[in-house]
Design an enzyme around this catalytic site. Sequence first.
Site, PDB file in Angstrom:
ATOM      1  N   ALA A   1      -3.701  -0.121  -7.696  1.00 27.75           N
ATOM      2  CA  ALA A   1      -4.535  -1.153  -8.332  1.00 27.75           C
ATOM      3  C   ALA A   1      -3.992  -2.571  -8.216  1.00 27.75           C
ATOM      4  O   ALA A   1      -4.589  -3.494  -8.750  1.00 27.75           O
ATOM      5  CB  ALA A   1      -4.684  -0.809  -9.821  1.00 27.75           C
TER       6      ALA A   1
ATOM      7  N   LEU B   1      -4.541   3.639  -2.259  1.00 29.52           N
ATOM      8  CA  LEU B   1      -3.098   3.593  -2.013  1.00 29.52           C
ATOM      9  C   LEU B   1      -2.815   3.269  -0.550  1.00 29.52           C
ATOM     10  O   LEU B   1      -3.486   3.768   0.335  1.00 29.52           O
ATOM     11  CB  LEU B   1      -2.539   4.982  -2.314  1.00 29.52           C
ATOM     12  CG  LEU B   1      -1.179   5.056  -2.983  1.00 29.52           C
ATOM     13  CD1 LEU B   1      -1.265   4.510  -4.395  1.00 29.52           C
ATOM     14  CD2 LEU B   1      -0.716   6.500  -3.050  1.00 29.52           C
ATOM     15  N   ALA B   2      -1.833   2.430  -0.313  1.00 31.67           N
ATOM     16  CA  ALA B   2      -1.306   2.254   1.045  1.00 31.67           C
ATOM     17  C   ALA B   2       0.200   2.323   0.875  1.00 31.67           C
ATOM     18  O   ALA B   2       0.797   1.448   0.253  1.00 31.67           O
ATOM     19  CB  ALA B   2      -1.737   0.921   1.625  1.00 31.67           C
TER      20      ALA B   2
ATOM     21  N   TYR C   1      -4.815   1.623  15.961  1.00 30.24           N
ATOM     22  CA  TYR C   1      -5.302   2.017  14.640  1.00 30.24           C
ATOM     23  C   TYR C   1      -6.058   3.354  14.686  1.00 30.24           C
ATOM     24  O   TYR C   1      -5.486   4.395  14.426  1.00 30.24           O
ATOM     25  CB  TYR C   1      -6.154   0.898  13.997  1.00 30.24           C
ATOM     26  CG  TYR C   1      -6.272   1.130  12.512  1.00 30.24           C
ATOM     27  CD1 TYR C   1      -5.392   0.529  11.623  1.00 30.24           C
ATOM     28  CD2 TYR C   1      -7.212   2.024  11.995  1.00 30.24           C
ATOM     29  CE1 TYR C   1      -5.449   0.801  10.265  1.00 30.24           C
ATOM     30  CE2 TYR C   1      -7.276   2.301  10.643  1.00 30.24           C
ATOM     31  CZ  TYR C   1      -6.405   1.683   9.773  1.00 30.24           C
ATOM     32  OH  TYR C   1      -6.462   1.977   8.433  1.00 30.24           O
TER      33      TYR C   1
HETATM   34  P1  NAD Z   1      -2.140  -3.068  -0.328  1.00 28.34           P
HETATM   35  O1  NAD Z   1      -0.819  -2.967   0.322  1.00 28.34           O
HETATM   36  O2  NAD Z   1      -2.661  -4.407  -0.666  1.00 28.34           O
HETATM   37  O3  NAD Z   1      -2.147  -2.192  -1.677  1.00 28.34           O
HETATM   38  C1  NAD Z   1      -1.541  -0.925  -1.744  1.00 28.34           C
HETATM   39  C2  NAD Z   1      -1.484  -0.437  -3.170  1.00 28.34           C
HETATM   40  O4  NAD Z   1      -0.815   0.847  -3.168  1.00 28.34           O
HETATM   41  C3  NAD Z   1      -0.669  -1.343  -4.123  1.00 28.34           C
HETATM   42  O5  NAD Z   1      -1.306  -1.351  -5.376  1.00 28.34           O
HETATM   43  C4  NAD Z   1       0.670  -0.613  -4.241  1.00 28.34           C
HETATM   44  O6  NAD Z   1       1.388  -0.874  -5.435  1.00 28.34           O
HETATM   45  C5  NAD Z   1       0.174   0.825  -4.203  1.00 28.34           C
HETATM   46  N1  NAD Z   1       1.216   1.796  -3.877  1.00 28.34           N
HETATM   47  C6  NAD Z   1       1.919   1.945  -2.728  1.00 28.34           C
HETATM   48  N2  NAD Z   1       2.761   3.008  -2.819  1.00 28.34           N
HETATM   49  C7  NAD Z   1       2.578   3.525  -4.066  1.00 28.34           C
HETATM   50  C8  NAD Z   1       3.129   4.639  -4.761  1.00 28.34           C
HETATM   51  N3  NAD Z   1       4.032   5.447  -4.200  1.00 28.34           N
HETATM   52  N4  NAD Z   1       2.713   4.863  -6.023  1.00 28.34           N
HETATM   53  C9  NAD Z   1       1.800   4.056  -6.636  1.00 28.34           C
HETATM   54  N5  NAD Z   1       1.221   3.010  -5.999  1.00 28.34           N
HETATM   55  C10 NAD Z   1       1.606   2.751  -4.736  1.00 28.34           C
HETATM   56  O7  NAD Z   1      -3.141  -2.270   0.629  1.00 28.34           O
HETATM   57  P2  NAD Z   1      -4.690  -2.414   0.973  1.00 28.34           P
HETATM   58  O8  NAD Z   1      -4.819  -3.041   2.314  1.00 28.34           O
HETATM   59  O9  NAD Z   1      -5.487  -2.925  -0.172  1.00 28.34           O
HETATM   60  O10 NAD Z   1      -5.016  -0.861   1.220  1.00 28.34           O
HETATM   61  C11 NAD Z   1      -5.673  -0.048   0.272  1.00 28.34           C
HETATM   62  C12 NAD Z   1      -6.554   0.928   1.025  1.00 28.34           C
HETATM   63  O11 NAD Z   1      -7.568   0.193   1.725  1.00 28.34           O
HETATM   64  C13 NAD Z   1      -5.793   1.734   2.098  1.00 28.34           C
HETATM   65  O12 NAD Z   1      -6.303   3.037   2.132  1.00 28.34           O
HETATM   66  C14 NAD Z   1      -6.156   1.001   3.383  1.00 28.34           C
HETATM   67  O13 NAD Z   1      -6.058   1.813   4.526  1.00 28.34           O
HETATM   68  C15 NAD Z   1      -7.613   0.635   3.065  1.00 28.34           C
HETATM   69  N6  NAD Z   1      -8.173  -0.409   3.928  1.00 28.34           N
HETATM   70  C16 NAD Z   1      -7.515  -1.580   4.146  1.00 28.34           C
HETATM   71  C17 NAD Z   1      -8.070  -2.509   5.015  1.00 28.34           C
HETATM   72  C18 NAD Z   1      -7.360  -3.808   5.317  1.00 28.34           C
HETATM   73  O14 NAD Z   1      -7.768  -4.473   6.267  1.00 28.34           O
HETATM   74  N7  NAD Z   1      -6.368  -4.196   4.566  1.00 28.34           N
HETATM   75  C19 NAD Z   1      -9.321  -2.281   5.605  1.00 28.34           C
HETATM   76  C20 NAD Z   1      -9.985  -1.090   5.331  1.00 28.34           C
HETATM   77  C21 NAD Z   1      -9.402  -0.150   4.489  1.00 28.34           C
END
Ligand code: NAD
Length: 398
Positions: free
Chosen positions: A49, A139-140, A234
């Site tokens: 979150a 989660l990422a 990717y």
């Molecule tokens: P981000 O790095 O901004 O956020 C990741 C979140 O995961 C953070 O809240 C972090 O604290 C949490 N996290 C990581 N490891 C953790 C753990 N062990 N326990 C608890 N929390 C944990 O990433 P994002 O880009 O927002 O990615 C989120 C999702 O969206 C992913 O599935 C990603 O593949 C997907 N996504 C991202 C994009 C992009 O361009 N960034 C595009 C499409 C989909």
Amino acid sequence: MVIKPRIKGFLCTTAHPQGCAIDVERQVSYVRDHGPIDGGPKKVLIIGASGGYGLATRVTAAFGSGASTVGVFFERPATDKRTASPGWYKSAAFDRQARQAGLYTRNFNGDAFSDGLKQQVASLIARDLGQVDMVVYSLAAPQRTMPDGTLVRSALKPIGKPFSGVTIDIVSGEIRPVSLEPASEQEIDDTVKVMGGGDWERWMSVLSDAGVLAPGCITTNYTYLGSEVTWPIYYHGTIGKAKEDLDRAAREIDSRLGSIGGTARVAVMKGLLTGASSAIPGMSLYLSLLFKVMKQAGTHEGCIEQTTRLFAERLFGDAASAAGTDEAGRIRMDDWELSDEVQALVAERWSKVNQDNLDTLTDFDGYRSAFMQLHGFGFDGVDYDADVDPEVPMDLVL
Ligand code: NAD
């Protein structure tokens, strides 16, 4: 402490609390200006979150639909020598603003992969909210401890053949070659374990067994498909395998939720600069090209625009029922990114871009500014020469 950006490779190791708070304020204002979300959720659990899409989802749920939110994340608080991580400052800012607005908000800072944390979250929901009507898995993570205690790491690698592309140095703007050997079978399997749908399924089982999923509960997970130019690293790479596994998990969870009239959906989101995507080799060039084309076309969106459109037009209310999904049952929020006009321009410029035309063919400036703002830098109204307290408290359940 006077906090300046400290950049190493694609990482910035500092974050500015005031800039991070402004970032959250802007997201809240965007959602408020957009107006209430018709039929939106009222009690939402967001796993992941504190960053890009997860934080934006939390803001949309709370401020667009008045939802009580429980956020799970893994962030670093400040020490006397080091700033907190951006996600810490942003979650603290979200928490303050949600409380001021009279909204219920609770935070877990811990390892979402652990069963113990899952149980604690389920107990809190049972005690405080009864049930949730939405669970968002965003989660990422670079690694995961498996239920049997082994540690597995994800890899960002091509499959089958080597990858060679370019990356752009965030500080100097220099285009540099990058090449990667193909992943081993073990690396592919491990990436699926970390970033695939297994842990999403586990969360949903724990929540279901605890009886905290409301009738009609919806759960979503975010994926990325991207353009032909990014497929080698990717979608056809290790991370793509993990994302394929989300489609499998969504079908499983969807059928299990059938008994309470619930739904599981994968939403394909737009490519954006977040903590996670900044680490993907070659993404900086693609996103810089994409930002230029989409800004010129007037279709550029950030995370908050994407999650608000997702809620208002694809998930809830009358518009959602008409929106439909793709052949794999996924919601397509990448529709504007993958439009033929946008992709034709990106592909054409992809083959022409070099150091001399970087600033004219791409929006690398916009990319760099998004990178700085991700860490709370580059916001008007913040005095970046002033002494600030890096320690920002946040109420945590854990
Ligand atoms: P981000 O790095 O901004 O956020 C990741 C979140 O995961 C953070 O809240 C972090 O604290 C949490 N996290 C990581 N490891 C953790 C753990 N062990 N326990 C608890 N929390 C944990 O990433 P994002 O880009 O927002 O990615 C989120 C999702 O969206 C992913 O599935 C990603 O593949 C997907 N996504 C991202 C994009 C992009 O361009 N960034 C595009 C499409 C989909």
